[in-house]
Design a protein around this motif. Sequence first.
Motif, PDB file in Angstrom:
ATOM      1  N   PRO A 180       0.824  -1.214   0.000  1.00 53.74           N
ATOM      2  CA  PRO A 180       0.000   0.000   0.000  1.00 53.74           C
ATOM      3  C   PRO A 180       0.860   1.267   0.000  1.00 53.74           C
ATOM      4  N   GLY A 181       0.297   2.329  -0.533  1.00 52.19           N
ATOM      5  CA  GLY A 181       1.005   3.601  -0.630  1.00 52.19           C
ATOM      6  C   GLY A 181       1.187   4.290   0.707  1.00 52.19           C
ATOM      7  N   PRO A 182       1.882   5.426   0.701  1.00 51.79           N
ATOM      8  CA  PRO A 182       2.122   6.189   1.928  1.00 51.79           C
ATOM      9  C   PRO A 182       0.817   6.540   2.629  1.00 51.79           C
ATOM     10  N   GLY A 183       0.826   6.403   3.936  1.00 49.45           N
ATOM     11  CA  GLY A 183      -0.353   6.695   4.734  1.00 49.45           C
ATOM     12  C   GLY A 183      -1.315   5.527   4.850  1.00 49.45           C
ATOM     13  N   MET A 184      -1.012   4.430   4.160  1.00 49.91           N
ATOM     14  CA  MET A 184      -1.902   3.266   4.205  1.00 49.91           C
ATOM     15  C   MET A 184      -1.150   2.021   4.656  1.00 49.91           C
ATOM     16  N   GLU A 185       0.017   2.208   5.251  1.00 50.40           N
ATOM     17  CA  GLU A 185       0.837   1.069   5.651  1.00 50.40           C
ATOM     18  C   GLU A 185       0.142   0.175   6.659  1.00 50.40           C
ATOM     19  N   ASN A 186      -0.657   0.764   7.557  1.00 50.99           N
ATOM     20  CA  ASN A 186      -1.425  -0.021   8.528  1.00 50.99           C
ATOM     21  C   ASN A 186      -2.857  -0.113   8.021  1.00 50.99           C
ATOM     22  N   LEU A 187      -3.219  -1.281   7.501  1.00 55.71           N
ATOM     23  CA  LEU A 187      -4.527  -1.449   6.872  1.00 55.71           C
ATOM     24  C   LEU A 187      -5.683  -1.359   7.861  1.00 55.71           C
ATOM     25  N   LEU A 188      -5.387  -1.536   9.160  1.00 56.59           N
ATOM     26  CA  LEU A 188      -6.447  -1.420  10.172  1.00 56.59           C
ATOM     27  C   LEU A 188      -6.848   0.033  10.410  1.00 56.59           C
ATOM     28  N   GLU A 189      -5.991   0.963   9.976  1.00 59.12           N
ATOM     29  CA  GLU A 189      -6.262   2.383  10.213  1.00 59.12           C
ATOM     30  C   GLU A 189      -6.753   3.113   8.969  1.00 59.12           C
ATOM     31  N   VAL A 190      -6.954   2.402   7.884  1.00 60.92           N
ATOM     32  CA  VAL A 190      -7.402   3.024   6.640  1.00 60.92           C
ATOM     33  C   VAL A 190      -8.897   3.294   6.721  1.00 60.92           C
ATOM     34  N   ASN A 191      -9.282   4.519   6.382  1.00 62.63           N
ATOM     35  CA  ASN A 191     -10.703   4.863   6.343  1.00 62.63           C
ATOM     36  C   ASN A 191     -11.274   4.424   5.001  1.00 62.63           C
ATOM     37  N   VAL A 192     -12.261   3.558   5.057  1.00 60.93           N
ATOM     38  CA  VAL A 192     -12.904   3.042   3.848  1.00 60.93           C
ATOM     39  C   VAL A 192     -14.226   3.775   3.676  1.00 60.93           C
ATOM     40  N   PRO A 193     -14.428   4.411   2.504  1.00 58.16           N
ATOM     41  CA  PRO A 193     -15.710   5.090   2.279  1.00 58.16           C
ATOM     42  C   PRO A 193     -16.877   4.114   2.421  1.00 58.16           C
ATOM     43  N   GLU A 194     -18.002   4.616   2.897  1.00 58.68           N
ATOM     44  CA  GLU A 194     -19.154   3.759   3.183  1.00 58.68           C
ATOM     45  C   GLU A 194     -19.609   2.975   1.957  1.00 58.68           C
ATOM     46  N   GLU A 195     -19.627   3.611   0.780  1.00 60.60           N
ATOM     47  CA  GLU A 195     -20.086   2.902  -0.417  1.00 60.60           C
ATOM     48  C   GLU A 195     -19.137   1.774  -0.795  1.00 60.60           C
ATOM     49  N   GLU A 216     -17.257   0.131   1.422  1.00 67.13           N
ATOM     50  CA  GLU A 216     -17.483  -0.888   2.450  1.00 67.13           C
ATOM     51  C   GLU A 216     -18.724  -1.714   2.137  1.00 67.13           C
ATOM     52  N   GLN A 217     -19.787  -1.066   1.674  1.00 66.06           N
ATOM     53  CA  GLN A 217     -21.008  -1.782   1.305  1.00 66.06           C
ATOM     54  C   GLN A 217     -20.760  -2.717   0.122  1.00 66.06           C
ATOM     55  N   GLN A 218     -19.988  -2.233  -0.849  1.00 64.21           N
ATOM     56  CA  GLN A 218     -19.674  -3.067  -2.014  1.00 64.21           C
ATOM     57  C   GLN A 218     -18.857  -4.288  -1.597  1.00 64.21           C
ATOM     58  N   LEU A 219     -17.876  -4.091  -0.710  1.00 61.98           N
ATOM     59  CA  LEU A 219     -17.060  -5.206  -0.237  1.00 61.98           C
ATOM     60  C   LEU A 219     -17.912  -6.202   0.548  1.00 61.98           C
ATOM     61  N   GLN A 220     -18.841  -5.704   1.344  1.00 62.20           N
ATOM     62  CA  GLN A 220     -19.743  -6.577   2.100  1.00 62.20           C
ATOM     63  C   GLN A 220     -20.583  -7.411   1.144  1.00 62.20           C
ATOM     64  N   ARG A 221     -21.092  -6.769   0.078  1.00 67.52           N
ATOM     65  CA  ARG A 221     -21.895  -7.483  -0.915  1.00 67.52           C
ATOM     66  C   ARG A 221     -21.067  -8.561  -1.602  1.00 67.52           C
ATOM     67  N   LEU A 222     -19.821  -8.245  -1.944  1.00 65.93           N
ATOM     68  CA  LEU A 222     -18.950  -9.237  -2.578  1.00 65.93           C
ATOM     69  C   LEU A 222     -18.667 -10.402  -1.642  1.00 65.93           C
ATOM     70  N   ASP A 223     -18.459 -10.115  -0.356  1.00 63.20           N
ATOM     71  CA  ASP A 223     -18.255 -11.182   0.629  1.00 63.20           C
ATOM     72  C   ASP A 223     -19.483 -12.084   0.718  1.00 63.20           C
ATOM     73  N   GLU A 224     -20.664 -11.482   0.704  1.00 60.99           N
ATOM     74  CA  GLU A 224     -21.898 -12.268   0.772  1.00 60.99           C
ATOM     75  C   GLU A 224     -22.057 -13.138  -0.475  1.00 60.99           C
ATOM     76  N   GLU A 225     -21.717 -12.589  -1.642  1.00 59.61           N
ATOM     77  CA  GLU A 225     -21.797 -13.368  -2.882  1.00 59.61           C
ATOM     78  C   GLU A 225     -20.817 -14.532  -2.854  1.00 59.61           C
ATOM     79  N   GLU A 226     -19.607 -14.275  -2.331  1.00 58.09           N
ATOM     80  CA  GLU A 226     -18.609 -15.334  -2.235  1.00 58.09           C
ATOM     81  C   GLU A 226     -19.072 -16.430  -1.273  1.00 58.09           C
ATOM     82  N   GLU A 227     -19.636 -16.034  -0.143  1.00 62.88           N
ATOM     83  CA  GLU A 227     -20.153 -17.007   0.825  1.00 62.88           C
ATOM     84  C   GLU A 227     -21.258 -17.847   0.201  1.00 62.88           C
TER      85      GLU A 227
END
Length: 99
Positions: free
Chosen positions: A50-65, A67-78
């Motif tokens: 990851p680029g500068p400022g994103m080295e710690n993935l637990l501290e990255v702010n993910v936009p809500e849309e 996050e929703q898309q990733l949740q949908r993809l996880d549900e589809e994969e499940e």
Amino acid sequence: SQLTATKAGRGAVKDKGTYLVLRELHRWEPEPDVLAACEKLIQVLIGDEPGPGMENLLEVNVPEEVEQQLQRLDEEEEERWRREREARGSAPRPEEPSR
């Protein structure tokens, strides 16, 4: 995934040859949940750092849309894994208790 959340953790995991172990595990592992976890970790290990400022993935702010898309993809994969388990005739895993 917690160990690979930081740059130092990713480096430690890579230095131990984890990719080679995961690659071999992925070749013979029959359990879809384990395969999915292997695939996700392999993507972290072989992906670009990851680029500068994103080295710690637990501290990255993910936009809500996103996050929703990733949740949908996880549900589809499940759902895909569930259908594959049913097609093989294995009983679905009991649901984990909610936290």
